[in-house]
Design a protein around this motif. Structure first.
Motif, PDB file in Angstrom:
ATOM      1  N   MET A 139       0.838  -1.197   0.000  1.00 38.44           N
ATOM      2  CA  MET A 139       0.000   0.000   0.000  1.00 38.44           C
ATOM      3  C   MET A 139       0.873   1.247   0.000  1.00 38.44           C
ATOM      4  SD  MET A 139      -3.324  -0.555   2.440  1.00 38.44           S
ATOM      5  CE  MET A 139      -4.032   0.988   1.829  1.00 38.44           C
ATOM      6  N   SER A 140       0.295   2.359  -0.435  1.00 37.33           N
ATOM      7  CA  SER A 140       1.040   3.611  -0.471  1.00 37.33           C
ATOM      8  C   SER A 140       1.223   4.186   0.920  1.00 37.33           C
ATOM      9  CB  SER A 140       0.316   4.626  -1.360  1.00 37.33           C
ATOM     10  OG  SER A 140      -0.996   4.882  -0.869  1.00 37.33           O
ATOM     11  N   THR A 154     -13.054  -2.287   3.136  1.00 38.18           N
ATOM     12  CA  THR A 154     -11.997  -3.251   3.434  1.00 38.18           C
ATOM     13  C   THR A 154     -12.590  -4.617   3.747  1.00 38.18           C
ATOM     14  OG1 THR A 154     -12.008  -2.661   5.786  1.00 38.18           O
ATOM     15  CG2 THR A 154     -10.489  -1.451   4.358  1.00 38.18           C
ATOM     16  N   TYR A 181     -12.728   5.566  -3.521  1.00 38.35           N
ATOM     17  CA  TYR A 181     -11.268   5.519  -3.470  1.00 38.35           C
ATOM     18  C   TYR A 181     -10.668   5.135  -4.818  1.00 38.35           C
ATOM     19  CZ  TYR A 181     -11.605   5.935   1.589  1.00 38.35           C
ATOM     20  OH  TYR A 181     -11.864   6.388   2.851  1.00 38.35           O
ATOM     21  N   THR A 182     -11.310   4.204  -5.509  1.00 38.53           N
ATOM     22  CA  THR A 182     -10.875   3.792  -6.846  1.00 38.53           C
ATOM     23  C   THR A 182     -12.126   3.591  -7.693  1.00 38.53           C
ATOM     24  OG1 THR A 182     -10.987   1.377  -6.608  1.00 38.53           O
ATOM     25  CG2 THR A 182      -9.007   2.472  -5.750  1.00 38.53           C
ATOM     26  N   THR A 185     -14.410   0.883  -6.116  1.00 36.96           N
ATOM     27  CA  THR A 185     -14.989   1.015  -4.778  1.00 36.96           C
ATOM     28  C   THR A 185     -16.507   0.880  -4.821  1.00 36.96           C
ATOM     29  OG1 THR A 185     -13.223   2.567  -4.220  1.00 36.96           O
ATOM     30  CG2 THR A 185     -15.078   2.425  -2.697  1.00 36.96           C
ATOM     31  N   GLN A 209      -9.122  -4.239  -5.038  1.00 38.50           N
ATOM     32  CA  GLN A 209      -8.837  -2.908  -5.566  1.00 38.50           C
ATOM     33  C   GLN A 209      -9.869  -1.835  -5.209  1.00 38.50           C
ATOM     34  OE1 GLN A 209      -6.432  -2.985  -9.374  1.00 38.50           O
ATOM     35  NE2 GLN A 209      -8.018  -4.494  -9.875  1.00 38.50           N
ATOM     36  N   LEU A 211      -9.905  -0.168  -2.173  1.00 34.79           N
ATOM     37  CA  LEU A 211      -9.269   0.855  -1.348  1.00 34.79           C
ATOM     38  C   LEU A 211      -8.070   1.469  -2.056  1.00 34.79           C
ATOM     39  CD1 LEU A 211      -9.473   2.218   1.426  1.00 34.79           C
ATOM     40  CD2 LEU A 211      -7.869   0.504   2.291  1.00 34.79           C
ATOM     41  N   GLU A 212      -7.353   0.653  -2.792  1.00 36.35           N
ATOM     42  CA  GLU A 212      -6.184   1.117  -3.542  1.00 36.35           C
ATOM     43  C   GLU A 212      -5.977   0.210  -4.740  1.00 36.35           C
ATOM     44  OE1 GLU A 212      -1.490   1.447  -2.536  1.00 36.35           O
ATOM     45  OE2 GLU A 212      -2.834   2.641  -1.291  1.00 36.35           O
ATOM     46  N   LEU A 213      -5.660   0.774  -5.875  1.00 34.56           N
ATOM     47  CA  LEU A 213      -5.465  -0.014  -7.087  1.00 34.56           C
ATOM     48  C   LEU A 213      -4.351  -1.033  -6.891  1.00 34.56           C
ATOM     49  CD1 LEU A 213      -5.797   2.686  -9.899  1.00 34.56           C
ATOM     50  CD2 LEU A 213      -7.441   0.891  -9.292  1.00 34.56           C
ATOM     51  N   LEU A 215      -4.411  -3.554  -4.902  1.00 31.92           N
ATOM     52  CA  LEU A 215      -4.452  -4.199  -3.588  1.00 31.92           C
ATOM     53  C   LEU A 215      -5.643  -5.141  -3.471  1.00 31.92           C
ATOM     54  CD1 LEU A 215      -3.370  -4.350  -0.630  1.00 31.92           C
ATOM     55  CD2 LEU A 215      -5.045  -2.557  -0.096  1.00 31.92           C
ATOM     56  N   HIS A 238      -0.760  -8.158  -3.620  1.00 30.60           N
ATOM     57  CA  HIS A 238      -0.907  -7.354  -4.831  1.00 30.60           C
ATOM     58  C   HIS A 238      -1.524  -8.218  -5.910  1.00 30.60           C
ATOM     59  CE1 HIS A 238       0.025  -4.547  -8.095  1.00 30.60           C
ATOM     60  NE2 HIS A 238       0.183  -3.641  -7.148  1.00 30.60           N
TER      61      HIS A 238
END
Length: 267
Positions: A139-140, A154, A181-182, A185, A209, A211-213, A215, A238
């Motif tokens: 994650m970032s 999540t 978020y993406t 979502t 994906q 929450l974050e691309l 993930l 990932h």
């Protein structure tokens, strides 16, 4: 249960009266909560705005935190100190199950070479109470004990929400703030409720994906002897490294075994 035992049980119950609530303590806690990832430092005016308190009231609370070492002041800026972690670690220290679960989570991480997390539900967020990471950065943002993530987006959150009663879940979804978020979502609350119902039936949640691309995470519940969900356990990876089929056929069974072993710690 005998009448004597019932009486003792009743004596243990604490009825909360509004007259017994210390309002100044509540206000002080709100000042602490005003600091977050996006507002790590604030001026007196910014704290007053964030809490809705007067500048005079915000100043008293901030100076009290500074005097006790929970906050520091540098010029016009205030920030929390590392001592504030003592409040969270006091909770963790009282939860033997998560302390004792760490070796089991470590074994799972070594087996799968993927990061493992445990979380509980607090408000609209999941709060991490256990974390064993690999060297991979998935994650970032950094994920540590105490990290908060939105429950609705999540897999950890959806597992915990699936344990709610219908009324509690409806109340949650009514007031929950959703954010895109993406592109993946899920923000439609009716669809969220359907998905959470599916999670309840299948016993796990897989979120890809949202929450974050890139993930992907999969979570299962951890229950106590009475079957009540204590928290959720997850593996995150990932999407380019682990295909969905491998997640379901390899990671999910191992995750369930680990959750079962943690549950044994509550017996």
């Amino acid at each position: 249960m005998s009448k004597q035992e019932q009486g003792k049980h009743d004596d243990d119950q604490v009825m909360i009266k509004s007259s017994e609530i210390v309002q100044s303590l509540l206000k002080g806690l709100l000042v602490i909560q005003a600091f977050n990832q996006h507002r790590p430092t604030m001026t007196l005016s910014e704290v007053a705005t964030a809490t809705g308190y007067t500048r005079a009231a915000a100043r008293r609370f901030l100076l009290t935190l500074v005097s006790e070492g929970y906050a520091k002041q540098e010029g016009k800026l205030f920030s929390l100190t590392v001592k504030i972690l003592n409040l969270g670690f006091s909770y963790l220290a009282s939860q033997d199950v998560w302390q004792n679960a760490k070796p089991l989570m470590q074994q799972l991480v070594e087996q799968l070479n993927e990061s493992c997390s445990a979380a509980v539900l607090e408000g609209e967020d999941v709060v991490y109470v256990g974390r064993v990471a690999t060297t991979k950065r998935i994650m970032s943002v950094s994920l540590n004990v105490g990290t908060r993530l939105p429950a609705f987006a999540t897999s950890l959150g959806r597992v915990l929400l699936a344990d709610m009663t219908d009324k509690a879940l409806n109340d949650f979804l009514t007031t929950c703030r959703v954010k895109q978020y993406t592109a993946f979502t899920l923000t439609n609350k009716a669809e969220l409720k359907t998905e959470i119902s599916r999670v309840n039936q299948q016993g796990y949640s897989l979120v890809e994906q949202e929450l974050e691309l890139g993930l992907t995470s999969i979570s299962v519940p951890v229950r106590n002897q009475a079957g009540k969900v204590l928290g959720a356990l997850s593996i995150s990876t990932h999407i380019s490294q682990t295909m969905k089929q491998q997640i379901l056929t390899t990671i999910l069974p191992a995750l369930k075994v680990c959750a079962g072993a943690i549950e044994q710690l509550t017996y």
